[in-house]
Design an enzyme around this catalytic site. Sequence first.
Site, mmCIF file in Angstrom:
data_model
loop_
_atom_site.group_PDB
_atom_site.id
_atom_site.type_symbol
_atom_site.label_atom_id
_atom_site.label_comp_id
_atom_site.label_asym_id
_atom_site.label_seq_id
_atom_site.Cartn_x
_atom_site.Cartn_y
_atom_site.Cartn_z
ATOM 1 N N THR A 1 0.874 -1.168 0.000
ATOM 2 C CA THR A 1 0.000 0.000 0.000
ATOM 3 C C THR A 1 0.905 1.210 0.000
ATOM 4 O O THR A 1 1.687 1.361 0.897
ATOM 5 C CB THR A 1 -0.918 -0.032 1.199
ATOM 6 O OG1 THR A 1 -1.714 -1.170 1.094
ATOM 7 C CG2 THR A 1 -1.808 1.154 1.334
ATOM 8 N N THR B 1 -2.872 -10.473 12.693
ATOM 9 C CA THR B 1 -3.027 -10.721 14.118
ATOM 10 C C THR B 1 -2.152 -9.825 14.971
ATOM 11 O O THR B 1 -2.282 -9.835 16.191
ATOM 12 C CB THR B 1 -2.692 -12.190 14.435
ATOM 13 O OG1 THR B 1 -1.377 -12.482 13.958
ATOM 14 C CG2 THR B 1 -3.688 -13.118 13.815
#
Length: 397
Positions: free
Chosen positions: A184, A397
């Site tokens: 990104t 996570t």
Amino acid sequence: MKIIDGKIDAPKGFFATGLHAGLKHTKKDLGIVLSEVPAQAAGVFTTNQVKAAPIYVTKEALSDGILQAIIVNSGFANACTGAIGLEDAKTTQQYLAEKLGIAADKIAVASTGVIGKVLPMKKIKAGIDVFNLNQSEPQAFHEAILTTDKATKEVAVTDVINGVEVTMAGVAKGSGMIHPNMATMLSFITTDAFISNDLVQEILSEKTEVTYNQITVDGDTSTNDMVLVLANGLAENPEIEKGTEAYQKFAAMLDYVSAELAKKIAKDGEGATKLIEVEVTGASDSLAARLIAKKVVGSSLVKTAMFGEDPNWGRIICAVGYAETLIDPNKIDMWIGQQQLLKQSQPQEFDQTIMKEILANETIKILIDLNVGTESGKAWGCDLTYKYVEINALYHT
């Protein structure tokens, strides 16, 4: 052109700040950039068919070529969130418009973070409500847009255009999921130059091809890539027109800022320890040179060889060969640093001690001369390390 120590608010009439709104555990995660006046604007966006909601909303805001503010959140990509994602992006525009007292459709929205998570709009609203608009804090904005980045990425320059000093500044984030065709990756550039949005768009699109689109960390093109340029004209230079010396100077500034940000993104790839720069010369055309350079720097085998400080030129020549462009496999010259490895595609003896020193550097330069033409191109990437696997195995996570 002069390189200066400046941040995203360095050009006249720009303000920036950021804060921790609770989207991430402790780090800053919400930031804004504001121009005193509506600015001529341009943008380049991801080519991934799966696009995040902010891409659609920002493209719509940019449809008339005018923007006045940018809001960015990190921690949540607002991608694959359906109708609610679009609604949340537009609501974010409205919240900031009310805070700043400007039109909502003049606000660009950008997000970066985990895909598939709906924005925590109560936290977004609360963060916008407490933005301090009395003092620009650009470093806070630079920090607020980061995810797995190890460092902020900024650059600023000035030049005299039509007798007036013009300033341009840029900031970017990007560390993983980096393989732009516009990862990104977010990049925001401000300037106080007086220039039309059409010309800014033309130059940005051209420079994106040879800068942002020539970096790769892991071969993945993100859902959220965005580069925006805002030019507010407050330097009060005579308007920059195409084909003039002023146009060339502005283009050179944007090229430099974009290239520096691109290289900083590549260097800060997730888990990276080295920046790899590949330059291809003697190509039949510039596109072929850029394609080959990006294939080499994107090769997992080349990246792991550079991490292991192994001068395995066989991996490099292999990537050159599968780039699907015109080459003569019998004419290739190759260097790592100043050490020549191939001449007319034949192996050359090199100094192992010097090569070891070259490969121990944080920046490794590979030069490939195809000897079939006169065009050239560059690409930037990073090594592939154990840490990259660790970061991405545990990202969600």
